[in-house]
Write an enzyme that holds these catalytic residues in place. Structure first.
Site, short mmCIF file in Angstrom:
data_model
loop_
_atom_site.label_atom_id
_atom_site.label_comp_id
_atom_site.label_asym_id
_atom_site.label_seq_id
_atom_site.Cartn_x
_atom_site.Cartn_y
_atom_site.Cartn_z
N LYS A 36 0.80 -1.24 0.00
CA LYS A 36 0.00 0.00 0.00
C LYS A 36 0.83 1.28 0.00
O LYS A 36 0.38 2.28 -0.54
CB LYS A 36 -0.98 0.00 1.17
CG LYS A 36 -0.33 0.20 2.52
CD LYS A 36 -1.36 0.17 3.64
CE LYS A 36 -0.68 0.39 4.97
NZ LYS A 36 -1.40 -0.19 6.09
N ARG A 131 -8.15 0.75 16.98
CA ARG A 131 -8.44 1.18 15.62
C ARG A 131 -9.63 0.33 15.20
O ARG A 131 -10.63 0.32 15.91
CB ARG A 131 -7.20 1.05 14.73
CG ARG A 131 -7.27 2.00 13.53
CD ARG A 131 -6.03 1.94 12.64
NE ARG A 131 -5.96 0.71 11.86
CZ ARG A 131 -5.05 0.50 10.91
NH1 ARG A 131 -4.15 1.42 10.63
NH2 ARG A 131 -5.03 -0.63 10.23
C1 LIG Z 1 -0.68 -1.25 6.58
C2 LIG Z 1 -1.23 -2.46 7.17
C3 LIG Z 1 -0.39 -3.56 7.41
C4 LIG Z 1 1.10 -3.55 7.12
O1 LIG Z 1 1.79 -2.86 8.14
P1 LIG Z 1 3.38 -2.73 8.14
O2 LIG Z 1 3.68 -2.09 9.44
O3 LIG Z 1 3.75 -1.88 6.96
O4 LIG Z 1 3.95 -4.08 8.03
C5 LIG Z 1 -0.98 -4.69 7.94
N1 LIG Z 1 -2.29 -4.74 8.23
C6 LIG Z 1 -3.12 -3.70 8.01
C7 LIG Z 1 -4.55 -3.82 8.36
C8 LIG Z 1 -2.61 -2.53 7.48
O5 LIG Z 1 -3.44 -1.50 7.27
#
Ligand SMILES: *Cc1c(COP(=O)(O)O)cnc(C)c1O
Length: 355
Positions: A36, A131
């Site tokens: 992302k 969250r």
């Molecule tokens: C962005 C995201 C991740 C990945 O997190 P990192 O810290 O970049 O590994 C995992 N799960 C969700 C729900 C996210 O939004």
């Protein structure tokens, strides 16, 4: 025109993925590669897949569409809980979504049935980070309703930590997720093959061997892209921290005072600057700024230099230790933190160069 550029080292991303996937596999954990931060960059996605991730995660449907349009057919997970109004588009584009509201699940189920499909849903549980997620006491009732929706299949349970409340994954909170999954299998006859314990903040726990058995899945972005775990933001052993390098051109370099001259009021972003007076310095101005990148997240590749700050269109760097060798027209390079990466990859002003 010499735009600022972000150089993307695909071999480094693939190598980072391989390291993380291998470590997780040794502990029985499958890795979803989270792209992302790149807004659905297909080449980054391919590099992650080459490194062994079993699917891709994005937070926006547009990014999933971009990956699919580029011909990537790996399973796509939407990582933000869907808006009720986009249920149909979620079913059309995403193979899996993360969910925490029954009304949304119902809409996904209806949309899936209308398309003659079954949509895979992971139910998020809030383990204290506050969250997204169903509170643990309400999970059983939530699942009792969810299993009646014939257009969705509950693929797993997930939890997200260290994202909002800053709560770290622990053997205790992860054991809660494992127990909830076990209870849900018994009560509702679900398979729940994904018990998804988290993100890059879970890596230390996984490697230590203290991640409870029964956590089967992790969603990893930052550790693959930038080579850092995220509880202490330390480099992860055996990974590259410089898979992404930003460079921008010097458009002015002059000796100037370090302390502003005159009455100091708010800067363009509403902060009152407080620059210490350390005498005159050589200050380089670059053609990249807050419009394009999170300036605080830039680290000069030349460790003698210091980022002093930025405005909408500029970053200003103390290059005094170079003794006059930095010239107008030179390019300076920076590594990026996650915030800077997200902004830079989304900036149309920054050219993306894959190698
Ligand atoms: C962005 C995201 C991740 C990945 O997190 P990192 O810290 O970049 O590994 C995992 N799960 C969700 C729900 C996210 O939004």
């Amino acid at each position: 025109m010499s735009h600022p550029r972000i150089h993307i080292g695909l071999a480094k991303i693939a190598a980072n993925a391989r390291t993380i996937v291998g470590m997780c596999a040794a502990h029985g954990i499958e890795v979803l590669g989270v792209t992302k931060a790149t807004h659905g960059d297909p080449q980054v996605a391919r590099a992650m897949l080459a490194g062994g991730v079993t699917g891709l995660g994005e937070s926006r449907l547009e990014s999933i569409e971009r990956l699919k349009a580029a011909g990537i057919d790996a399973p796509m997970t939407l990582l933000t809980v869907p808006a009720l109004s986009e249920a149909d588009a979620v079913v059309e584009h995403a193979d899996v979504s993360l969910n925490s509201e029954l009304s949304v699940l119902q809409a996904l189920s209806d949309a899936a049935l209308a398309r003659g499909r079954i949509h895979d849903a992971v139910v998020m549980v809030d383990l204290g980070d506050l969250r997204e997620g169903v509170m643990p006491d309400y999970l059983d009732g939530f699942l009792a309703d969810a299993v009646k929706m014939t257009g969705v299949r509950i693929r797993g349970l997930g939890a997200n930590l260290t994202c909002f409340g800053g709560v770290a994954p622990s053997p205790e909170n992860m054991a809660v997720l494992v127990r909830l999954a076990r209870d849900a299998r018994a009560a509702h006859g679900l398979a729940l093959d994904w018990v998804s314990g988290g993100n890059s903040s879970a890596l230390r726990l996984i490697q230590s061997g203290h991640m409870p058995a029964g956590i089967t899945h992790a969603r990893i972005g930052e550790a693959i892209l930038l080579g850092r775990e995220t509880t202490h933001r330390e480099p992860w052993p055996g990974t590259h921290q410089d898979a992404f390098v930003l460079s921008a051109e010097v458009v002015e370099v002059k000796e100037k005072p370090s302390h502003p001259v005159g009455e100091v009021v708010e800067d363009a972003f509403g902060h009152v600057p407080d620059f210490p007076d350390v005498g005159d310095m050589d200050r380089a101005i670059l053609n990249v700024g807050r419009e394009d990148v999170a300036v605080e997240g830039l680290t000069p590749a030349d460790s003698r230099f210091t980022v002093l700050g930025g405005s909408s269109g500029y970053v200003i760097v103390d290059v005094t230790p170079a003794h006059g060798s930095v010239k107008v027209g030179d390019r300076l390079a920076f590594t990026l933190n996650y915030a800077a990466l997200v902004a830079a990859m989304g900036s149309p002003h920054i050219e993306k160069i894959h190698s």
